[in-house]
Design a protein around this motif. Structure first.
Motif, PDB file in Angstrom:
ATOM      1  N   ALA A 126       8.323  -5.158  10.714  1.00 56.27           N
ATOM      2  CA  ALA A 126       7.730  -4.627  10.889  1.00 56.27           C
ATOM      3  C   ALA A 126       7.312  -3.289   9.732  1.00 56.27           C
ATOM      4  N   ALA A 127       8.337  -3.376   8.186  1.00 58.64           N
ATOM      5  CA  ALA A 127       8.264  -2.411   7.664  1.00 58.64           C
ATOM      6  C   ALA A 127       7.441  -3.690   6.620  1.00 58.64           C
ATOM      7  N   HIS A 128       7.457  -5.633   6.551  1.00 59.62           N
ATOM      8  CA  HIS A 128       6.920  -5.744   5.991  1.00 59.62           C
ATOM      9  C   HIS A 128       5.453  -5.310   6.147  1.00 59.62           C
ATOM     10  N   GLY A 129       4.884  -5.591   7.480  1.00 60.61           N
ATOM     11  CA  GLY A 129       3.338  -5.246   7.749  1.00 60.61           C
ATOM     12  C   GLY A 129       2.871  -3.515   7.276  1.00 60.61           C
ATOM     13  N   ALA A 130       3.242  -2.924   7.336  1.00 62.25           N
ATOM     14  CA  ALA A 130       3.219  -2.264   6.803  1.00 62.25           C
ATOM     15  C   ALA A 130       2.679  -1.561   5.345  1.00 62.25           C
ATOM     16  N   VAL A 131       3.318  -2.662   4.698  1.00 59.35           N
ATOM     17  CA  VAL A 131       3.602  -2.667   3.125  1.00 59.35           C
ATOM     18  C   VAL A 131       2.577  -2.870   2.305  1.00 59.35           C
ATOM     19  N   SER A 132       2.681  -4.627   3.406  1.00 54.39           N
ATOM     20  CA  SER A 132       1.172  -5.164   3.236  1.00 54.39           C
ATOM     21  C   SER A 132      -0.130  -4.581   3.324  1.00 54.39           C
ATOM     22  N   LEU A 133       0.112  -3.977   4.536  1.00 57.16           N
ATOM     23  CA  LEU A 133      -1.513  -3.145   4.641  1.00 57.16           C
ATOM     24  C   LEU A 133      -1.674  -2.249   3.608  1.00 57.16           C
ATOM     25  N   GLU A 134      -0.627  -1.462   2.558  1.00 57.07           N
ATOM     26  CA  GLU A 134      -0.695  -0.711   1.984  1.00 57.07           C
ATOM     27  C   GLU A 134      -1.152  -0.979   0.640  1.00 57.07           C
ATOM     28  N   ILE A 135      -0.769  -2.154   0.312  1.00 56.30           N
ATOM     29  CA  ILE A 135      -0.391  -3.047  -0.405  1.00 56.30           C
ATOM     30  C   ILE A 135      -2.327  -3.760  -0.681  1.00 56.30           C
ATOM     31  N   SER A 136      -2.615  -3.929   0.064  1.00 56.97           N
ATOM     32  CA  SER A 136      -3.790  -5.095   0.464  1.00 56.97           C
ATOM     33  C   SER A 136      -4.887  -3.695   0.428  1.00 56.97           C
ATOM     34  N   GLY A 137      -4.583  -1.969   0.199  1.00 57.38           N
ATOM     35  CA  GLY A 137      -5.803  -1.326  -0.003  1.00 57.38           C
ATOM     36  C   GLY A 137      -6.421  -0.730   1.335  1.00 57.38           C
ATOM     37  N   HIS A 138      -5.531  -1.561   2.672  1.00 56.41           N
ATOM     38  CA  HIS A 138      -5.983  -0.973   4.303  1.00 56.41           C
ATOM     39  C   HIS A 138      -5.800   0.201   4.807  1.00 56.41           C
ATOM     40  N   LEU A 139      -4.211   0.694   4.118  1.00 55.03           N
ATOM     41  CA  LEU A 139      -3.794   1.729   4.476  1.00 55.03           C
ATOM     42  C   LEU A 139      -3.174   2.171   2.928  1.00 55.03           C
ATOM     43  N   THR A 140      -4.091   4.126   2.520  1.00 61.63           N
ATOM     44  CA  THR A 140      -3.605   4.637   1.329  1.00 61.63           C
ATOM     45  C   THR A 140      -2.440   6.242   1.838  1.00 61.63           C
ATOM     46  N   GLY A 141      -2.230   6.955   1.152  1.00 65.70           N
ATOM     47  CA  GLY A 141      -1.760   7.770   1.151  1.00 65.70           C
ATOM     48  C   GLY A 141      -0.994   8.822   2.513  1.00 65.70           C
ATOM     49  N   ASP A 142      -1.340   9.136   3.453  1.00 66.72           N
ATOM     50  CA  ASP A 142      -0.905   9.601   4.563  1.00 66.72           C
ATOM     51  C   ASP A 142      -0.903   9.097   5.777  1.00 66.72           C
ATOM     52  N   ALA A 168      -0.929   5.536   5.199  1.00 65.97           N
ATOM     53  CA  ALA A 168       0.380   4.494   5.423  1.00 65.97           C
ATOM     54  C   ALA A 168       1.815   5.042   5.303  1.00 65.97           C
ATOM     55  N   LEU A 169       1.793   6.056   4.638  1.00 66.31           N
ATOM     56  CA  LEU A 169       3.101   6.170   5.574  1.00 66.31           C
ATOM     57  C   LEU A 169       3.485   6.354   7.007  1.00 66.31           C
ATOM     58  N   ARG A 170       2.612   7.364   7.375  1.00 67.57           N
ATOM     59  CA  ARG A 170       2.508   7.109   9.047  1.00 67.57           C
ATOM     60  C   ARG A 170       2.314   6.352   9.552  1.00 67.57           C
ATOM     61  N   CYS A 171       1.599   4.831   8.852  1.00 70.25           N
ATOM     62  CA  CYS A 171       1.707   3.230  10.365  1.00 70.25           C
ATOM     63  C   CYS A 171       3.034   3.214   9.415  1.00 70.25           C
ATOM     64  N   PHE A 172       4.413   3.809   8.147  1.00 70.50           N
ATOM     65  CA  PHE A 172       5.068   3.012   8.264  1.00 70.50           C
ATOM     66  C   PHE A 172       6.247   3.616   8.287  1.00 70.50           C
TER      67      PHE A 172
END
Length: 74
Positions: free
Chosen positions: A32-48, A50-54
């Motif tokens: 779960a954590a890896h998926g959220a972080v991967s989405l953020e690193i790849s630019g699919h999620l940003t800011g709030d 990304a945090l909400r998804c995590f």
């Protein structure tokens, strides 16, 4: 992973998580954590977003293993 598995084992022993396989719960939380972080690193999620998804993914992973089926403290 050993540290995370040990933490899940300790949480199970303290009754914070349902008794079960601590390694399986650790891998679920890790995924779960890896998926959220991967989405953020790849630019699919940003800011709030990304945090909400995590938070939502890791809360869901914990909720799947709590005695009540509800997430614990965040």
């Amino acid at each position: 992973m050993a540290v995370l598995v040990d933490a899940m084992r300790d949480a199970m022993g303290a009754g914070l998580l349902r008794a079960g396989d601590p390694e399986a719960v650790a891998w679920l939380l890790h995924a779960a954590a890896h998926g959220a972080v991967s989405l953020e690193i790849s630019g699919h999620l940003t800011g709030d977003d990304a945090l909400r998804c995590f938070r939502e993914l890791t809360s869901a992973a914990f909720a799947a293993s709590t005695p009540s089926g509800r997430p614990g403290p965040t």
